[in-house]
Design a protein around this motif. Structure first.
Motif, PDB file in Angstrom:
ATOM      1  N   GLY A   1      -4.168  85.736  77.801  1.00  0.00           N
ATOM      2  CA  GLY A   1      -4.338  85.412  76.397  1.00  0.00           C
ATOM      3  C   GLY A   1      -5.248  86.389  75.697  1.00  0.00           C
TER       4      GLY A   1
ATOM      5  N   ASP B   1      -7.976  72.462  72.150  1.00  0.00           N
ATOM      6  CA  ASP B   1      -8.631  73.756  71.937  1.00  0.00           C
ATOM      7  C   ASP B   1      -9.620  73.616  70.776  1.00  0.00           C
ATOM      8  OD1 ASP B   1      -9.334  76.389  71.192  1.00  0.00           O
ATOM      9  OD2 ASP B   1      -7.292  77.135  71.424  1.00  0.00           O
TER      10      ASP B   1
ATOM     11  N   ILE C   1      -1.546  82.950  73.741  1.00  0.00           N
ATOM     12  CA  ILE C   1      -1.982  82.484  75.053  1.00  0.00           C
ATOM     13  C   ILE C   1      -0.742  82.078  75.838  1.00  0.00           C
ATOM     14  CG2 ILE C   1      -3.325  80.744  76.309  1.00  0.00           C
ATOM     15  CD1 ILE C   1      -5.102  80.539  73.772  1.00  0.00           C
TER      16      ILE C   1
ATOM     17  N   LEU D   1     -11.215  78.015  77.413  1.00  0.00           N
ATOM     18  CA  LEU D   1     -10.296  78.841  78.190  1.00  0.00           C
ATOM     19  C   LEU D   1     -10.792  79.005  79.622  1.00  0.00           C
ATOM     20  CD1 LEU D   1      -9.403  81.727  75.703  1.00  0.00           C
ATOM     21  CD2 LEU D   1      -8.125  79.625  76.126  1.00  0.00           C
TER      22      LEU D   1
ATOM     23  N   SER E   1      -3.995  83.792  67.693  1.00  0.00           N
ATOM     24  CA  SER E   1      -4.124  83.782  69.151  1.00  0.00           C
ATOM     25  C   SER E   1      -2.754  83.789  69.802  1.00  0.00           C
ATOM     26  CB  SER E   1      -4.868  82.525  69.619  1.00  0.00           C
ATOM     27  OG  SER E   1      -6.171  82.481  69.085  1.00  0.00           O
TER      28      SER E   1
ATOM     29  N   THR F   1      -4.791  77.427  84.293  1.00  0.00           N
ATOM     30  CA  THR F   1      -3.896  76.986  83.223  1.00  0.00           C
ATOM     31  C   THR F   1      -3.570  78.137  82.290  1.00  0.00           C
ATOM     32  OG1 THR F   1      -4.658  74.705  83.299  1.00  0.00           O
ATOM     33  CG2 THR F   1      -3.743  75.451  81.208  1.00  0.00           C
ATOM     34  N   VAL F   2      -4.551  79.010  82.034  1.00  0.00           N
ATOM     35  CA  VAL F   2      -4.347  80.152  81.148  1.00  0.00           C
ATOM     36  C   VAL F   2      -3.958  81.364  82.004  1.00  0.00           C
ATOM     37  CG1 VAL F   2      -5.395  81.680  79.436  1.00  0.00           C
ATOM     38  CG2 VAL F   2      -5.974  79.241  79.457  1.00  0.00           C
TER      39      VAL F   2
ATOM     40  N   SER G   1     -10.437  76.000  81.739  1.00  0.00           N
ATOM     41  CA  SER G   1      -9.039  75.669  82.013  1.00  0.00           C
ATOM     42  C   SER G   1      -8.537  76.274  83.321  1.00  0.00           C
ATOM     43  CB  SER G   1      -8.148  76.135  80.862  1.00  0.00           C
ATOM     44  OG  SER G   1      -8.472  75.440  79.677  1.00  0.00           O
TER      45      SER G   1
ATOM     46  N   LEU H   1       0.349  79.865  78.813  1.00  0.00           N
ATOM     47  CA  LEU H   1      -0.124  78.738  79.620  1.00  0.00           C
ATOM     48  C   LEU H   1       0.787  78.536  80.823  1.00  0.00           C
ATOM     49  CD1 LEU H   1      -0.675  76.287  76.640  1.00  0.00           C
ATOM     50  CD2 LEU H   1      -2.455  77.529  77.897  1.00  0.00           C
ATOM     51  N   ASP H   2       0.215  78.105  81.915  1.00  0.00           N
ATOM     52  CA  ASP H   2       0.986  77.747  83.107  1.00  0.00           C
ATOM     53  C   ASP H   2       0.745  76.258  83.358  1.00  0.00           C
ATOM     54  OD1 ASP H   2       2.321  77.557  85.497  1.00  0.00           O
ATOM     55  OD2 ASP H   2       1.205  79.150  86.500  1.00  0.00           O
TER      56      ASP H   2
ATOM     57  N   TRP I   1      -2.938  70.363  75.804  1.00  0.00           N
ATOM     58  CA  TRP I   1      -3.920  71.434  75.978  1.00  0.00           C
ATOM     59  C   TRP I   1      -4.232  72.087  74.634  1.00  0.00           C
ATOM     60  CZ3 TRP I   1      -4.706  76.462  74.950  1.00  0.00           C
ATOM     61  CH2 TRP I   1      -5.746  77.111  75.628  1.00  0.00           C
TER      62      TRP I   1
ATOM     63  N   HIS J   1     -14.327  78.005  72.099  1.00  0.00           N
ATOM     64  CA  HIS J   1     -12.945  78.319  72.465  1.00  0.00           C
ATOM     65  C   HIS J   1     -12.903  79.077  73.791  1.00  0.00           C
ATOM     66  CE1 HIS J   1      -8.858  79.924  72.165  1.00  0.00           C
ATOM     67  NE2 HIS J   1      -9.355  81.143  72.254  1.00  0.00           N
TER      68      HIS J   1
END
Length: 91
Positions: free
Chosen positions: A38, A70, A53, A28, A51, A34-35, A31, A55-56, A66, A24
């Motif tokens: 988180g 995970d 998180i 991340l 969790s 993207t994160v 990515s 995201l963008d 996405w 995991h």
């Protein structure tokens, strides 16, 4: 577009979370941007129970894709996953 991913673990899934944590975290890291931020959700005793998180990503479809990739999701860790558009106001 900022999207909040909120996921709660299945009851008694602590070992499943630990067994998939390295994959995991690698996901991340891979990515990139993207994160946006988180981390784990905790219970009052400090144990990980889910969790959160941010995201963008361009849109909700990209966020759903996405989230589905995970390693935690693939392992079946979560009992509930929610994705919501999020507006940053502070921080």
């Amino acid at each position: 577009m900022l999207i909040a991913l909120m996921a709660l673990d299945r009851d008694g899934a602590g070992e499943l979370r630990q067994a998939n944590r390295a994959d995991h975290l690698a996901y991340l890291e891979a990515s990139g941007n993207t994160v946006a931020m988180g981390g784990p959700l905790l219970n009052e005793a400090g144990s990980m129970i889910g969790s959160l998180i941010v995201l963008d990503l361009p849109d909700m479809d990209a966020a759903r894709d996405w989230a589905a990739k995970d390693p935690y999701a693939i392992a079946g860790l979560f009992k509930d996953v929610q994705l919501h558009p999020w507006k940053k106001v502070l921080g």
